[in-house]
Design an enzyme around this catalytic site. Sequence first.
Site, mmCIF file in Angstrom:
data_model
loop_
_atom_site.group_PDB
_atom_site.id
_atom_site.type_symbol
_atom_site.label_atom_id
_atom_site.label_comp_id
_atom_site.label_asym_id
_atom_site.label_seq_id
_atom_site.Cartn_x
_atom_site.Cartn_y
_atom_site.Cartn_z
ATOM 1 N N LYS A 114 -0.080 -1.391 -5.842
ATOM 2 C CA LYS A 114 -0.254 -2.786 -5.408
ATOM 3 C C LYS A 114 -0.961 -3.571 -6.505
ATOM 4 O O LYS A 114 -1.907 -3.065 -7.116
ATOM 5 C CB LYS A 114 -1.057 -2.818 -4.108
ATOM 6 C CG LYS A 114 -1.209 -4.201 -3.495
ATOM 7 C CD LYS A 114 -2.017 -4.150 -2.192
ATOM 8 C CE LYS A 114 -2.163 -5.524 -1.547
ATOM 9 N NZ LYS A 114 -2.970 -5.491 -0.313
ATOM 10 N N SER A 118 -0.768 -7.455 3.815
ATOM 11 C CA SER A 118 -0.455 -8.014 2.525
ATOM 12 C C SER A 118 0.199 -7.035 1.554
ATOM 13 O O SER A 118 0.754 -7.474 0.539
ATOM 14 C CB SER A 118 -1.740 -8.546 1.875
ATOM 15 O OG SER A 118 -2.650 -7.487 1.641
ATOM 16 N N SER A 130 -3.787 -4.535 6.179
ATOM 17 C CA SER A 130 -2.782 -4.739 5.132
ATOM 18 C C SER A 130 -2.064 -3.502 4.619
ATOM 19 O O SER A 130 -1.103 -3.638 3.867
ATOM 20 C CB SER A 130 -3.408 -5.449 3.938
ATOM 21 O OG SER A 130 -3.423 -6.828 4.158
HETATM 22 N N1 GLN Z 1 -3.708 -10.129 7.434
HETATM 23 C C1 GLN Z 1 -5.133 -10.075 7.283
HETATM 24 C C2 GLN Z 1 -5.599 -11.250 6.472
HETATM 25 O O1 GLN Z 1 -4.809 -12.068 6.201
HETATM 26 C C3 GLN Z 1 -5.534 -8.772 6.649
HETATM 27 C C4 GLN Z 1 -5.239 -8.751 5.199
HETATM 28 C C5 GLN Z 1 -5.645 -7.472 4.550
HETATM 29 O O2 GLN Z 1 -5.878 -6.462 5.186
HETATM 30 N N2 GLN Z 1 -5.826 -7.547 3.248
HETATM 31 O O3 GLN Z 1 -6.732 -11.359 6.120
#
Ligand code: GLN
Length: 490
Positions: free
Chosen positions: A79, A154, A178
């Site tokens: 990532k 994400s 995420s």
């Molecule tokens: N979807 C959540 C956010 O937007 C979690 C994102 C993540 O775990 N990096 O913050």
Amino acid sequence: MTQFWRPIHELHQMLVDREISAVELTDAILAQVDAVDEKTRAYLLVTRDLAHRQARAADERLRAKRDLRPLTGIPMAIKDVLCIDGVAATAGSRILEGFVPPYSATVVERLAADGAVFLGKTNCDEFAMGSSNENSGYWPVHNPWQLDRVPGGSSGGSAAAVAAGEAVAALGSDTGGSIRQPAALTGIVGVKPTYGRVSRYGLIAFASSLDQVGPMTLDVRDAATVLQAIAGHDPRDSTSSPRPVPDYFEHLAEGVKGLRLGVPKEYFVDGMEPEVEAAIRAAIRLYERQGAHIEEVSLPNSRYALPAYYIIAPAEASSNLARYDGIRYGRQAGRGRNLIEEYQATRQDGFGNEVKRRIMLGTYALSSGYYDAYYLKAQKVRTLVVEDFARAFKKVDVLISATSPTVAFPLGAKTQDPLAMYLNDVLTLPGNLGNVCGISIPCGLANGLPIGLQVIAPGFREDLMLRVAYAFEAATEFHRRRAPLVSVGA
Ligand code: GLN
């Protein structure tokens, strides 16, 4: 290609038996990237030369039967929030365009030392803020199961890469879901380790009290393999735990007989799709047939986890993102008439809307006069969430639930409604606030789209989490289903 669309443990055997070389395997996976990435758009950058260098070195080790590790010669995707020395890193943000980190993340170093091959950097929501990958500053990722659907986020690029055969395994990061949510939406396995289990040195920070790095793989054994490689204390990350890392394979296949599995009643939330609920209930029945004791439990403060998260995470982000000023990293607007204007112009051009929204929310929540009402209160709620889990784990060994209340939704469906987007993580983010560990594994399909089952275990009980997940996987075929994406030589 399809002959190599297999889990690490099978490919490892083929590499050791010299049925294939690491270079051949790498070329086969890169051919799949060439064939399908224009559809999935999972990669921001493909590092062909690096991959070939590493693959040749892996072949040396394999030929000499020297230093062989389970990941030697295995092509992986990283990532783009994790640094690889000398390879551009963007965290999915335009503000980091042109930034080349001068060092590698500890997790990257550990994988490299084991002989893994890095295929490239995967797309993600900007600074990991999002649940659909549509907040990427570059382009959205498409779900390999249905290209007009999101892959989740994400870590959507990592998830899509593994689900489309464009990488054998990947690393993601999980702050509120995420890793687990995109794993669920693309039919793969994703692990959020306990806070402190895996080093974050070299991870571009989003919310430092929540971020964790973890594996995204085709099955539970592979998740155990990758976690084994990256877990453990790192003197360069003061939040990493000195606890010894157990052997994740020692008890993996012992099954669930006699274990107590808790089903949090609050986790069958409003808006959960009936197919998702049906798949989770079927999984619970399977565990029961395997000899587990099923118990309903209550996590009453879960409903406050989401609002508390959306105070704490933006507050930390507003502080972490202050460093992107156009002077030290990446892009510079070049149109300010003085230093302050230059900072402003760079941040205005470089950050996307969701990132700006969070910086504003976070700064507001931390400002004097509002600190007590928002930030402090959210921290108190966090303690209640921690206590909920502690109470539940006095009665049961692990918790099981859906990972996401819905399957992958169409691209564009939630981009105009941040709250609807935030609700994707309602079942995953209590685990980040509560400092437990969680895994998502495939447990069904609804109209051709994958459903994820989440297993949550107490902090530092990844061994137990993996064992319970493996018991389901070993009795089912869901992890063998591959996205119906056209592949080379299929
Ligand atoms: N979807 C959540 C956010 O937007 C979690 C994102 C993540 O775990 N990096 O913050």
